[in-house]
Motif scaffolding. Structure first.
Motif, PDB file in Angstrom:
ATOM      1  N   VAL A  13       0.819  -1.214   0.000  1.00 38.54           N
ATOM      2  CA  VAL A  13       0.000   0.000   0.000  1.00 38.54           C
ATOM      3  C   VAL A  13       0.856   1.269   0.000  1.00 38.54           C
ATOM      4  O   VAL A  13       0.672   2.138  -0.866  1.00 38.54           O
ATOM      5  CB  VAL A  13      -1.005  -0.006   1.171  1.00 38.54           C
ATOM      6  CG1 VAL A  13      -1.690   1.351   1.303  1.00 38.54           C
ATOM      7  CG2 VAL A  13      -2.049  -1.097   0.964  1.00 38.54           C
ATOM      8  N   PRO A  14       1.824   1.434   0.931  1.00 39.65           N
ATOM      9  CA  PRO A  14       2.647   2.649   0.856  1.00 39.65           C
ATOM     10  C   PRO A  14       3.465   2.737  -0.423  1.00 39.65           C
ATOM     11  O   PRO A  14       3.634   3.825  -0.986  1.00 39.65           O
ATOM     12  CB  PRO A  14       3.563   2.543   2.084  1.00 39.65           C
ATOM     13  CG  PRO A  14       3.498   1.122   2.528  1.00 39.65           C
ATOM     14  CD  PRO A  14       2.157   0.631   2.130  1.00 39.65           C
ATOM     15  N   ALA A  15       3.971   1.590  -0.918  1.00 41.20           N
ATOM     16  CA  ALA A  15       4.745   1.601  -2.160  1.00 41.20           C
ATOM     17  C   ALA A  15       3.887   2.059  -3.328  1.00 41.20           C
ATOM     18  O   ALA A  15       4.324   2.854  -4.172  1.00 41.20           O
ATOM     19  CB  ALA A  15       5.304   0.207  -2.440  1.00 41.20           C
ATOM     20  N   THR A  16       2.650   1.574  -3.386  1.00 43.68           N
ATOM     21  CA  THR A  16       1.745   1.922  -4.486  1.00 43.68           C
ATOM     22  C   THR A  16       1.324   3.381  -4.414  1.00 43.68           C
ATOM     23  O   THR A  16       1.233   4.064  -5.439  1.00 43.68           O
ATOM     24  CB  THR A  16       0.494   1.014  -4.448  1.00 43.68           C
ATOM     25  OG1 THR A  16       0.918  -0.348  -4.466  1.00 43.68           O
ATOM     26  CG2 THR A  16      -0.405   1.278  -5.642  1.00 43.68           C
ATOM     27  N   VAL A  17       1.056   3.866  -3.207  1.00 41.19           N
ATOM     28  CA  VAL A  17       0.670   5.269  -3.032  1.00 41.19           C
ATOM     29  C   VAL A  17       1.783   6.194  -3.512  1.00 41.19           C
ATOM     30  O   VAL A  17       1.547   7.155  -4.255  1.00 41.19           O
ATOM     31  CB  VAL A  17       0.324   5.549  -1.549  1.00 41.19           C
ATOM     32  CG1 VAL A  17       0.207   7.046  -1.299  1.00 41.19           C
ATOM     33  CG2 VAL A  17      -0.973   4.847  -1.171  1.00 41.19           C
ATOM     34  N   ILE A  18       3.021   5.908  -3.105  1.00 44.47           N
ATOM     35  CA  ILE A  18       4.166   6.718  -3.532  1.00 44.47           C
ATOM     36  C   ILE A  18       4.333   6.651  -5.045  1.00 44.47           C
ATOM     37  O   ILE A  18       4.511   7.670  -5.714  1.00 44.47           O
ATOM     38  CB  ILE A  18       5.462   6.236  -2.838  1.00 44.47           C
ATOM     39  CG1 ILE A  18       5.382   6.478  -1.332  1.00 44.47           C
ATOM     40  CG2 ILE A  18       6.688   6.949  -3.416  1.00 44.47           C
ATOM     41  CD1 ILE A  18       6.495   5.804  -0.545  1.00 44.47           C
ATOM     42  N   TYR A  19       4.254   5.452  -5.577  1.00 45.91           N
ATOM     43  CA  TYR A  19       4.498   5.207  -7.000  1.00 45.91           C
ATOM     44  C   TYR A  19       3.492   5.933  -7.892  1.00 45.91           C
ATOM     45  O   TYR A  19       3.866   6.682  -8.801  1.00 45.91           O
ATOM     46  CB  TYR A  19       4.450   3.699  -7.233  1.00 45.91           C
ATOM     47  CG  TYR A  19       4.517   3.250  -8.671  1.00 45.91           C
ATOM     48  CD1 TYR A  19       5.469   3.759  -9.546  1.00 45.91           C
ATOM     49  CD2 TYR A  19       3.628   2.290  -9.155  1.00 45.91           C
ATOM     50  CE1 TYR A  19       5.535   3.326 -10.861  1.00 45.91           C
ATOM     51  CE2 TYR A  19       3.688   1.852 -10.462  1.00 45.91           C
ATOM     52  CZ  TYR A  19       4.635   2.378 -11.310  1.00 45.91           C
ATOM     53  OH  TYR A  19       4.694   1.947 -12.608  1.00 45.91           O
ATOM     54  N   PHE A  20       2.200   5.744  -7.646  1.00 43.98           N
ATOM     55  CA  PHE A  20       1.174   6.326  -8.508  1.00 43.98           C
ATOM     56  C   PHE A  20       1.104   7.843  -8.366  1.00 43.98           C
ATOM     57  O   PHE A  20       0.913   8.549  -9.363  1.00 43.98           O
ATOM     58  CB  PHE A  20      -0.187   5.697  -8.207  1.00 43.98           C
ATOM     59  CG  PHE A  20      -0.413   4.400  -8.925  1.00 43.98           C
ATOM     60  CD1 PHE A  20      -1.202   4.345 -10.064  1.00 43.98           C
ATOM     61  CD2 PHE A  20       0.165   3.235  -8.482  1.00 43.98           C
ATOM     62  CE1 PHE A  20      -1.399   3.155 -10.740  1.00 43.98           C
ATOM     63  CE2 PHE A  20      -0.022   2.035  -9.142  1.00 43.98           C
ATOM     64  CZ  PHE A  20      -0.812   1.991 -10.283  1.00 43.98           C
ATOM     65  N   THR A  21       1.259   8.336  -7.144  1.00 42.98           N
ATOM     66  CA  THR A  21       1.214   9.789  -6.949  1.00 42.98           C
ATOM     67  C   THR A  21       2.409  10.455  -7.623  1.00 42.98           C
ATOM     68  O   THR A  21       2.260  11.491  -8.284  1.00 42.98           O
ATOM     69  CB  THR A  21       1.202  10.128  -5.442  1.00 42.98           C
ATOM     70  OG1 THR A  21       0.127   9.438  -4.805  1.00 42.98           O
ATOM     71  CG2 THR A  21       1.030  11.624  -5.229  1.00 42.98           C
TER      72      THR A  21
END
Length: 348
Positions: free
Chosen positions: A119-127
């Motif tokens: 979840v934190p990896a995806t949030v950072i990545y997409f944003t």
């Protein structure tokens, strides 16, 4: 956040939504993807454990479609999501028997480590991708069509670099059978024995696969989305358009980068096994692993696992991106409505 700050933030962002709203949209996408894809990998690992039991100190890869986890076997059968209490004849048979014997919740028994990391990896990545892509399109001028390629690569480098120490620490905790309360001691020992750089061990192998995948994925996704919007004569992409675009672009990227995935997985598993067994030997380099695979199995060895990877990555990419785009569309409409209400109230 005050009410007066929303319009200014919206006008700054070319996508019509704020970075916080992008984070919320990507977080919801990551949660939904994990919920859908986790059962597939739980069943796959249980089938693998049945055919080839994992001895102590050995590793296997757990992937929920968003990211990989290297998992260390401490006693061969301690974790519910890879122990094999019965005989399964097929994937469907495994689904039925697991649900019947252990309850439907056991299909999501690998979810906690996924949520902690993915979840934190995806949030950072997409944003990061959205922010970078918007900025690069302005700066690249006539080459704006290549902005998704560069933005995707840079966003993946950033998110992988941030998450890499967390993944390494999580793996050490599991290998040494320590609790999260002992987290600071694990980090301190790693830094004292090997230096700060040790927290990013294995990052090169991860980037070798993930950066090309990300660059290809976003470039093809934006192209496919634009093509389908033009084909169906719509300005805003629908849920179906984003779903199809995500599945197609994810499939293409996974096929092209499969050799990197095979090498990265083999090298990362070797690296973690060396650490788990407290061995003084060093894990093989990326080049030596690739050479060994070709020598043992030929070039075809670099494309092992083609179908399982495709079956998992395509729906995961489709679910993630369509949910993310739906969330952004919702916030965009919400912001526009807030602006209209504020404008009407200011003129009255």
């Amino acid at each position: 956040m005050s009410g007066n700050s929303i319009p200014s933030l919206v006008t700054v962002d070319t996508n019509g939504i704020t970075p916080i709203q992008q984070m919320v949209a990507s977080c919801s996408g990551a949660l939904l993807t994990s919920l859908f894809v986790t059962p597939l990998d739980v069943v796959k690992i249980r089938l693998q454990a049945q055919k080839n039991p994992f001895p102590k100190g050995k590793c296997f890869v757990y992937c929920n479609g968003l990211m990989d986890h290297i998992c260390v076997c401490t006693n061969g059968n301690s974790k519910a999501w890879y122990k094999a209490p019965g005989h399964f004849n097929s994937t469907l048979d495994a689904f039925v028997k697991i649900v019947h014997r252990e309850g439907i919740q056991s299909l999501w028994s690998g979810l906690p480590p996924t949520l902690v990391m993915a979840v934190p990896a995806t949030v950072i990545y997409f944003t990061c991708y959205d922010q970078l892509c918007a900025a690069l399109k302005v700066r690249m001028g006539s080459h704006a069509e290549e902005a998704p390629l560069l933005a995707g690569a840079l966003a993946r480098v950033g998110s992988s670099t941030v998450i890499s120490p967390l993944e390494l620490v999580r793996t050490k905790l599991q290998a040494q059978r320590q609790s999260y309360r002992e987290l600071s001691e694990v980090i301190r020992f790693a830094v004292v024995s090997d230096g700060w750089k040790s927290l990013w061990r294995g990052l090169g192998a991860t980037l070798l696969r993930d950066v090309p995948f990300s660059a290809l994925y976003w470039y093809n996704y934006e192209k496919a989305k634009a093509f389908l919007c033009e084909h169906y004569n719509t300005r805003q992409p629908t849920f179906t358009i984003t779903f199809i675009s995500g599945a197609v672009s994810g499939s293409i990227a996974s096929i092209v980068t499969l050799p990197f995935d095979v090498v990265k997985t083999r090298r990362q598993v070797e690296m973690v096994e060396v650490q788990a067994m407290n061995s003084s030997s060093k894990a093989s380099s990326t080049l030596s692993v690739m050479s060994r695979i070709v020598a043992e199995n030929g070039v075809a060895g670099l494309f092992v696992g083609f179908l399982p990877r495709l079956i998992k990555v395509a729906p995961a990419c489709a679910i993630m991106i369509s949910t993310y785009e739906f969330g952004k569309a919702y916030f965009r409409q919400y912001n526009q409505e807030r602006q209209r209400v504020r404008l009407r109230s200011s003129h009255s």
